[in-house]
Design a protein around this motif. Structure first.
Motif, PDB file in Angstrom:
ATOM      1  N   ARG A   1      54.857  40.935  35.590  1.00 43.19           N
ATOM      2  CA  ARG A   1      55.170  41.173  36.996  1.00 43.19           C
ATOM      3  C   ARG A   1      54.102  40.560  37.894  1.00 43.19           C
ATOM      4  NH1 ARG A   1      56.719  47.090  37.734  1.00 43.19           N
ATOM      5  NH2 ARG A   1      58.698  46.203  36.999  1.00 43.19           N
ATOM      6  N   LEU A   2      54.556  39.814  38.890  1.00 44.98           N
ATOM      7  CA  LEU A   2      53.673  39.240  39.908  1.00 44.98           C
ATOM      8  C   LEU A   2      54.078  39.769  41.278  1.00 44.98           C
ATOM      9  CD1 LEU A   2      53.459  35.493  38.807  1.00 44.98           C
ATOM     10  CD2 LEU A   2      51.678  37.226  38.570  1.00 44.98           C
ATOM     11  N   GLU A   3      53.082  40.138  42.082  1.00 47.60           N
ATOM     12  CA  GLU A   3      53.346  40.657  43.422  1.00 47.60           C
ATOM     13  C   GLU A   3      52.488  39.913  44.448  1.00 47.60           C
ATOM     14  OE1 GLU A   3      53.074  44.888  43.663  1.00 47.60           O
ATOM     15  OE2 GLU A   3      54.376  45.232  41.944  1.00 47.60           O
ATOM     16  N   PRO A   4      52.903  38.693  44.817  1.00 52.03           N
ATOM     17  CA  PRO A   4      52.126  37.928  45.802  1.00 52.03           C
ATOM     18  C   PRO A   4      52.240  38.520  47.207  1.00 52.03           C
ATOM     19  CG  PRO A   4      54.160  36.780  45.273  1.00 52.03           C
ATOM     20  CD  PRO A   4      54.066  37.947  44.333  1.00 52.03           C
TER      21      PRO A   4
ATOM     22  N   TRP B   1      51.119  41.281  60.495  1.00 50.85           N
ATOM     23  CA  TRP B   1      52.267  40.997  59.631  1.00 50.85           C
ATOM     24  C   TRP B   1      51.852  40.329  58.324  1.00 50.85           C
ATOM     25  CZ3 TRP B   1      57.372  42.293  60.249  1.00 50.85           C
ATOM     26  CH2 TRP B   1      57.710  42.874  61.480  1.00 50.85           C
ATOM     27  N   THR B   2      52.540  40.723  57.235  1.00 52.42           N
ATOM     28  CA  THR B   2      52.353  40.097  55.933  1.00 52.42           C
ATOM     29  C   THR B   2      53.718  39.768  55.327  1.00 52.42           C
ATOM     30  OG1 THR B   2      52.320  42.244  54.813  1.00 52.42           O
ATOM     31  CG2 THR B   2      50.190  41.297  55.441  1.00 52.42           C
ATOM     32  N   ALA B   3      53.749  38.782  54.456  1.00 52.04           N
ATOM     33  CA  ALA B   3      54.938  38.442  53.677  1.00 52.04           C
ATOM     34  C   ALA B   3      54.678  38.868  52.240  1.00 52.04           C
ATOM     35  CB  ALA B   3      55.224  36.947  53.748  1.00 52.04           C
ATOM     36  N   ASN B   4      55.638  39.577  51.631  1.00 56.02           N
ATOM     37  CA  ASN B   4      55.434  40.179  50.319  1.00 56.02           C
ATOM     38  C   ASN B   4      56.601  39.858  49.387  1.00 56.02           C
ATOM     39  OD1 ASN B   4      53.141  42.404  51.118  1.00 56.02           O
ATOM     40  ND2 ASN B   4      54.658  42.187  52.745  1.00 56.02           N
ATOM     41  N   ALA B   5      56.316  39.806  48.090  1.00 57.65           N
ATOM     42  CA  ALA B   5      57.363  39.539  47.102  1.00 57.65           C
ATOM     43  C   ALA B   5      56.981  40.171  45.779  1.00 57.65           C
ATOM     44  CB  ALA B   5      57.583  38.033  46.938  1.00 57.65           C
ATOM     45  N   ARG B   6      57.980  40.266  44.882  1.00 56.14           N
ATOM     46  CA  ARG B   6      57.713  40.689  43.515  1.00 56.14           C
ATOM     47  C   ARG B   6      58.632  39.930  42.582  1.00 56.14           C
ATOM     48  NH1 ARG B   6      58.626  46.687  41.151  1.00 56.14           N
ATOM     49  NH2 ARG B   6      60.365  45.755  40.022  1.00 56.14           N
ATOM     50  N   PHE B   7      58.051  39.373  41.514  1.00 51.04           N
ATOM     51  CA  PHE B   7      58.803  38.654  40.496  1.00 51.04           C
ATOM     52  C   PHE B   7      58.644  39.372  39.156  1.00 51.04           C
ATOM     53  CE2 PHE B   7      57.657  35.573  43.712  1.00 51.04           C
ATOM     54  CZ  PHE B   7      58.781  34.779  43.852  1.00 51.04           C
TER      55      PHE B   7
END
Length: 294
Positions: A21-24, A32-38
């Motif tokens: 799992r990656l959470e950039p 403000w932030t931009a977030n994701a999870r792969f």
């Protein structure tokens, strides 16, 4: 490691695998932030892997006592996930600090993304008030609405069945409450939820006692012990992802242990003994995991 045993038939299923799992997270501005999870999954049983899939992607704006999230976001309800432990495509607004007002709305996916067995997407919305503290009493209450064409799973025309309904409905109106107490490393908590529209498996509750300081293995020697009882009615645990312990549509007790032998490495073991609410089938479940944080 995951092992499920049906106590009525002696049938067993065992699976071994893992998740990478990656959470950039990227800073857009001061607020403000931009977030994701792969997530990429591998199965050791048959030596297969999946491509990395985008599980979450959202923008977050943090303005002290006001937080806004937009995109595909986490939807973990404050009743310890009794109603939802999933993701939702939509938005969430949070107002306050110790006392918070939370508003959320969007859609939960069906098919391969389904959490409770729906074939198509489910419209979801919720509002709850929560009091948060590091010591003493905490808790809150909320209301949730869901709409889905196949929401009442198992509705039947058999008048003698506990799943019988004169008029199958496709909506849920859920009232929920949670209450807990913290004192040092001790945490006692419980929650209850009722679907006023459902004709069967229309309520759920859980209670748990937990002791320890385990927090993602941030320090060597962190540990936690817990034990509890849960009942997850299908028509109230609408997007719950109960897979490690007592499962959706079942009731029973569970115990668990977490320990960090090294910094950023954690060991977790769980055991659950439960039976399905409607059919009464009995199960035992053992679950083990090694966590690596980086």
């Amino acid at each position: 490691y995951n092992k499920l045993e049906n106590r009525d038939t002696d049938a067993e299923t065992t699976s071994n695998g893992g998740v990478f799992r990656l959470e950039p997270r990227a800073e857009v501005s001061d607020h403000w932030t931009a977030n994701a999870r792969f997530d990429a999954i591998f199965a050791m049983d048959d030596d297969t892997t999946t491509d990395a899939k985008l599980k979450r992607v959202f923008a977050e704006g943090n303005y002290d006592n006001f937080i806004i999230r937009l995109g595909r976001i986490e939807f973990f309800t404050p009743e310890d996930g009794l109603i939802s432990d999933s993701v939702i495509s939509g938005g969430q607004l949070t107002f306050g600090n110790k006392w918070t007002l939370n508003l959320i709305g969007g859609r939960v996916g069906g098919g391969d993304e389904a959490e409770y067995g729906a074939d198509d997407t489910t419209d979801l919305a919720g509002a709850w008030i929560q009091y948060n503290t590091n010591s003493g009493l905490y808790g809150g209450a909320g209301y949730y609405f869901a709409k889905d064409s196949d929401f009442l799973i198992g509705t039947t025309t058999n008048h003698n069945s506990p799943a019988y309904s004169d008029t199958p409905k496709n909506e849920a109106h859920i009232l929920a409450a949670n209450l807990g107490y913290k004192a040092g490393d001790l945490n006692l908590r419980g929650s209850y939820a009722q679907n006023t529209e459902a004709d069967y498996e229309d309520y759920g509750w859980q209670a748990e006692a937990r002791y320890g300081n385990y927090q993602d293995a941030k320090e060597v020697g962190q540990y936690a012990l817990w034990a509890g009882y849960a009942r997850f009615g299908k028509n109230v645990a609408i997007a719950s992802n109960q897979t490690d312990d007592v499962q959706t549509g079942a009731r029973g007790w569970h115990i668990g242990l977490a320990y960090a032998p090294f910094r950023n490495i954690g060991l977790i073991a769980r055991y659950a003994d439960f039976k399905t609410i409607t059919g009464g089938e009995k199960y035992r479940k053992m679950f083990g995991r090694v966590e690596f944080f980086f």
